[in-house]
Design an enzyme around this catalytic site. Structure first.
Site, short mmCIF file in Angstrom:
data_model
loop_
_atom_site.label_atom_id
_atom_site.label_comp_id
_atom_site.label_asym_id
_atom_site.label_seq_id
_atom_site.Cartn_x
_atom_site.Cartn_y
_atom_site.Cartn_z
N GLU A 91 2.78 48.46 -24.20
CA GLU A 91 2.50 47.03 -24.26
C GLU A 91 3.67 46.65 -25.10
O GLU A 91 3.73 47.27 -26.44
CB GLU A 91 1.21 46.78 -24.52
CG GLU A 91 1.19 45.26 -24.97
CD GLU A 91 -0.30 45.00 -25.30
OE1 GLU A 91 -1.22 45.72 -25.46
OE2 GLU A 91 -0.63 43.68 -25.64
N ALA B 196 1.77 35.53 -21.55
CA ALA B 196 0.79 34.78 -21.69
C ALA B 196 -0.50 35.48 -21.02
O ALA B 196 -1.61 35.50 -21.53
CB ALA B 196 0.71 33.38 -21.22
N TYR C 191 12.13 33.65 -29.61
CA TYR C 191 12.34 34.79 -28.67
C TYR C 191 13.80 35.10 -28.80
O TYR C 191 14.18 36.32 -27.77
CB TYR C 191 11.95 34.34 -27.37
CG TYR C 191 10.37 34.27 -27.36
CD1 TYR C 191 9.59 35.07 -27.52
CD2 TYR C 191 10.02 32.88 -26.79
CE1 TYR C 191 8.02 35.02 -27.40
CE2 TYR C 191 8.40 32.85 -26.96
CZ TYR C 191 7.53 33.66 -27.12
OH TYR C 191 6.25 33.65 -26.94
N PRO D 55 5.03 36.01 -17.28
CA PRO D 55 5.48 34.59 -16.99
C PRO D 55 6.31 33.83 -17.92
O PRO D 55 6.23 34.29 -19.41
CB PRO D 55 4.11 33.80 -17.06
CG PRO D 55 3.34 34.64 -17.44
CD PRO D 55 3.62 36.01 -17.29
N ASN D 56 7.17 32.96 -18.00
CA ASN D 56 8.27 32.59 -18.58
C ASN D 56 9.30 33.27 -19.66
O ASN D 56 9.99 32.96 -20.15
CB ASN D 56 7.53 31.61 -19.83
CG ASN D 56 6.31 30.70 -19.09
OD1 ASN D 56 6.72 29.94 -18.35
ND2 ASN D 56 5.22 30.78 -19.74
N ARG E 42 14.46 29.71 -23.95
CA ARG E 42 13.03 29.39 -24.19
C ARG E 42 12.92 29.74 -25.89
O ARG E 42 12.93 30.51 -26.13
CB ARG E 42 12.09 30.17 -23.47
CG ARG E 42 10.66 30.18 -23.86
CD ARG E 42 9.66 31.17 -23.19
NE ARG E 42 8.57 31.01 -23.36
CZ ARG E 42 7.49 32.07 -23.43
NH1 ARG E 42 7.88 33.41 -23.09
NH2 ARG E 42 6.27 31.96 -23.89
N HIS F 284 5.63 43.12 -27.25
CA HIS F 284 5.67 41.77 -27.46
C HIS F 284 7.07 41.60 -28.13
O HIS F 284 7.17 42.12 -29.15
CB HIS F 284 4.44 41.15 -27.91
CG HIS F 284 3.18 41.26 -27.17
ND1 HIS F 284 3.04 40.55 -25.75
CD2 HIS F 284 2.16 42.02 -27.00
CE1 HIS F 284 2.02 40.93 -25.37
NE2 HIS F 284 1.61 41.84 -26.25
N ARG G 132 0.75 34.73 -35.03
CA ARG G 132 0.66 33.40 -34.31
C ARG G 132 -1.04 32.75 -34.01
O ARG G 132 -1.65 33.38 -34.65
CB ARG G 132 1.36 33.49 -32.92
CG ARG G 132 2.80 33.94 -33.17
CD ARG G 132 3.62 34.02 -32.09
NE ARG G 132 3.82 32.88 -31.24
CZ ARG G 132 4.48 32.72 -30.02
NH1 ARG G 132 4.72 34.17 -29.32
NH2 ARG G 132 4.33 31.81 -29.23
N ASN H 206 5.63 43.61 -20.69
CA ASN H 206 5.24 42.52 -21.66
C ASN H 206 4.58 41.60 -20.69
O ASN H 206 5.12 40.88 -19.72
CB ASN H 206 6.55 42.00 -22.08
CG ASN H 206 6.18 41.00 -22.96
OD1 ASN H 206 5.20 40.25 -23.28
ND2 ASN H 206 7.28 40.38 -23.75
C1 DQA Z 1 5.11 37.36 -25.84
C2 DQA Z 1 3.60 36.84 -26.65
C3 DQA Z 1 2.80 35.97 -25.85
O1 DQA Z 1 1.76 35.61 -26.63
C4 DQA Z 1 3.36 34.75 -25.10
O2 DQA Z 1 2.63 34.23 -24.41
C5 DQA Z 1 4.69 35.32 -24.41
C6 DQA Z 1 5.54 36.12 -24.99
C7 DQA Z 1 6.19 37.96 -26.66
O3 DQA Z 1 6.74 38.62 -25.99
O4 DQA Z 1 6.29 37.84 -27.91
O5 DQA Z 1 5.07 34.53 -23.25
O6 DQA Z 1 4.36 38.32 -24.83
#
Ligand code: DQA
Length: 163
Positions: A118, A97, A45, A32-33, A40, A120, A127, A94
């Protein structure tokens, strides 16, 4: 066989060997997002959208078959993990959230055959505390985080032959 024969053998069979080379299939799945990358929170990011970055990955890794899927919906991510999980050689995930909340995505990774890396973009350990928990890590082959979008490149490189 003389060295000349060996050299000829190497030269003449090169195209055939290139043709027969098995192409590794890697699926990139974003949660998501991450469709808003570039817009964003750019301080966290970056400024690049993922479609542009994905094209760059494809042109850098021509020996891989790379696919990309993104969804904001937990069940759709699980369906995609099931769909590709017995077909590809690896998944770069990835889960965004959902990393910190989704027992379902964690279980999906356990259920499939393909190894999952995995990733990020940000360093989640610097964080908020809730980002220090991952339902993905216990079932993943490895974890790469904190290097910006470069984490996807590093994850693909982890599938290259080892030194
Ligand atoms: C994320 C880190 C997550 O905590 C966050 O909710 C994201 C992006 C990252 O790529 O740093 O949406 O996965």
């Amino acid at each position: 066989f003389t060295p000349v024969h060996i050299r000829r053998y190497i030269i003449f069979t090169a195209p055939l060997r290139r043709f027969c080379k098995t192409i590794m299939k890697i699926a990139i799945i974003n949660g998501p997002n991450l469709n808003l990358l570039g817009k964003r929170e750019p301080e966290l990011y970056g400024n690049k959208d993922f479609d542009t970055y994905f094209l760059q990955l494809q042109s850098s890794f021509t020996d891989f078959s790379l696919t990309y899927y993104q969804s904001n919906v937990e069940g759709e991510l699980i369906n995609e993990i099931h769909r590709v999980g017995f077909d590809v050689d690896g998944i770069i995930l990835n889960a965004a959230a959902y990393t910190h909340t989704s027992v379902g995505i964690g279980d999906a990774i356990k259920a499939i055959a393909a190894p999952v890396i995995e990733v990020h973009i940000s360093n989640t350990f610097t964080r908020e505390d809730f980002r220090h928990t991952s339902f993905i890590t216990p079932n993943a082959k490895g974890l790469i985080l904190g290097f910006g979008l470069d984490v996807y490149r590093l994850a693909i490189e982890s599938f290259l032959p080892k030194l």
